[in-house]
Design a protein around this motif. Structure first.
Motif, mmCIF file in Angstrom:
data_model
loop_
_atom_site.group_PDB
_atom_site.id
_atom_site.type_symbol
_atom_site.label_atom_id
_atom_site.label_comp_id
_atom_site.label_asym_id
_atom_site.label_seq_id
_atom_site.Cartn_x
_atom_site.Cartn_y
_atom_site.Cartn_z
ATOM 1 N N TYR A 1 -2.387 47.714 -45.418
ATOM 2 C CA TYR A 1 -3.536 47.880 -44.521
ATOM 3 C C TYR A 1 -3.235 47.380 -43.112
ATOM 4 O O TYR A 1 -3.804 47.903 -42.136
ATOM 5 N N THR A 2 -2.382 46.391 -42.981
ATOM 6 C CA THR A 2 -1.992 45.932 -41.658
ATOM 7 C C THR A 2 -1.219 47.026 -40.927
ATOM 8 O O THR A 2 -1.432 47.276 -39.729
ATOM 9 N N ALA A 3 -0.298 47.697 -41.637
ATOM 10 C CA ALA A 3 0.441 48.809 -41.046
ATOM 11 C C ALA A 3 -0.508 49.937 -40.662
ATOM 12 O O ALA A 3 -0.383 50.546 -39.584
ATOM 13 N N PHE A 4 -1.454 50.227 -41.527
ATOM 14 C CA PHE A 4 -2.445 51.277 -41.293
ATOM 15 C C PHE A 4 -3.294 50.929 -40.079
ATOM 16 O O PHE A 4 -3.491 51.742 -39.160
ATOM 17 N N LYS A 5 -3.782 49.714 -40.033
ATOM 18 C CA LYS A 5 -4.638 49.262 -38.946
ATOM 19 C C LYS A 5 -3.946 49.383 -37.598
ATOM 20 O O LYS A 5 -4.541 49.837 -36.617
ATOM 21 N N ASN A 6 -2.689 49.008 -37.554
ATOM 22 C CA ASN A 6 -1.948 48.985 -36.290
ATOM 23 C C ASN A 6 -1.274 50.305 -35.950
ATOM 24 O O ASN A 6 -0.676 50.435 -34.875
ATOM 25 N N GLY A 7 -1.326 51.277 -36.864
ATOM 26 C CA GLY A 7 -0.602 52.525 -36.630
ATOM 27 C C GLY A 7 0.885 52.283 -36.551
ATOM 28 O O GLY A 7 1.602 52.942 -35.793
ATOM 29 N N ASP A 8 1.379 51.340 -37.363
ATOM 30 C CA ASP A 8 2.779 50.905 -37.330
ATOM 31 C C ASP A 8 3.578 51.706 -38.360
ATOM 32 O O ASP A 8 3.574 51.394 -39.558
#
Length: 236
Positions: free
Chosen positions: A123-130
């Motif tokens: 979810y952190t990757a998703f949130k940041n568009g990373d």
């Protein structure tokens, strides 16, 4: 790519309409539902929702196994502990049974924490568009798949990553705002899953998109990675 549009409070448009075939995946055809992420610190994803079940208090099903603390494989460790526990109970060696029960509980708690940490990384990757972090969050292989809201199943690591590239390349201002509610985790051996309600919102939007999500993880070379993400719109 369609820009975020106004929608009802229960659902907003933000995630691109994801392709269901290789031919479609080559183009841009996403339709999105709004989600919300809150800022994350080094300890993992943080949320602002008071209803959120944080990893330490997530609902957990009984009979779960987990990432062990010993060098042996967790699934083998778990099954061995279970067999020894059954034997101890049958032999009425209750002191030994209590010890084995505690060891099994520790094993389960470790596994739940590890799967919840993997869920937070996703979810952190998703949130940041990373995209780099998103690639690292997933297992490699033809068995992985994703189902984005209002879209069909996309199978295979390359196609799944292509779909996330479309999401991350959409005309949204990252980071997104995402809250997770009603989080539950289940782990057995080298496979675990998390279910939750995703609330997502893009910057400047007053509407929240709601998705029910199931995230399945597998343990590969000692690391928990995602193999399935299935999100469906949830209207109240």
């Amino acid at each position: 790519m369609v820009a975020a549009a106004a929608a009802s409070p229960a659902r907003a448009s933000w995630r691109p309409a994801v392709p269901t075939t290789a031919a479609c995946a080559a183009g841009r055809c996403f339709h999105v539902g709004v989600k919300r992420f809150s800022p994350a610190n080094s300890a993992g994803l943080q949320t602002t929702s008071t209803r959120l079940h944080r990893p330490a208090t997530a609902h957990v099903k009984s009979g779960e196994a987990a990432e062990g603390r010993t060098p042996s494989t967790e699934s083998g460790n778990e099954e061995s502990l279970r067999r020894d526990l059954e034997t101890a109970i049958q032999e009425e060696d209750y002191a030994r049974a209590a010890q084995l029960r505690d060891e099994l509980r520790v094993l389960q708690e470790d596994g739940r924490s590890a799967v919840l940490a993997a869920n937070a990384r996703f979810y952190t990757a998703f949130k940041n568009g990373d995209l780099v972090a998103m690639h690292q969050a997933w297992a490699k292989g033809d068995h992985v798949y994703v189902v984005h809201p209002s879209a069909g199943r996309i199978s295979g690591y390359d196609m799944v990553m292509r779909s996330w590239e479309m999401v991350c390349d959409a005309d949204y201002e990252f980071p997104l705002q995402i809250d997770l509610q009603d989080v539950e985790v289940y782990v057995r051996g080298d496979v675990g899953y998390v279910t939750c309600l995703e609330l997502v919102r893009t910057k400047g939007s007053s509407s929240w998109g709601k998705q029910v999500a199931t995230n399945v993880f597998e343990k590969v070379d000692g690391k928990w990675v995602m193999c399935i993400h299935h999100a469906s719109h949830f209207d109240q």
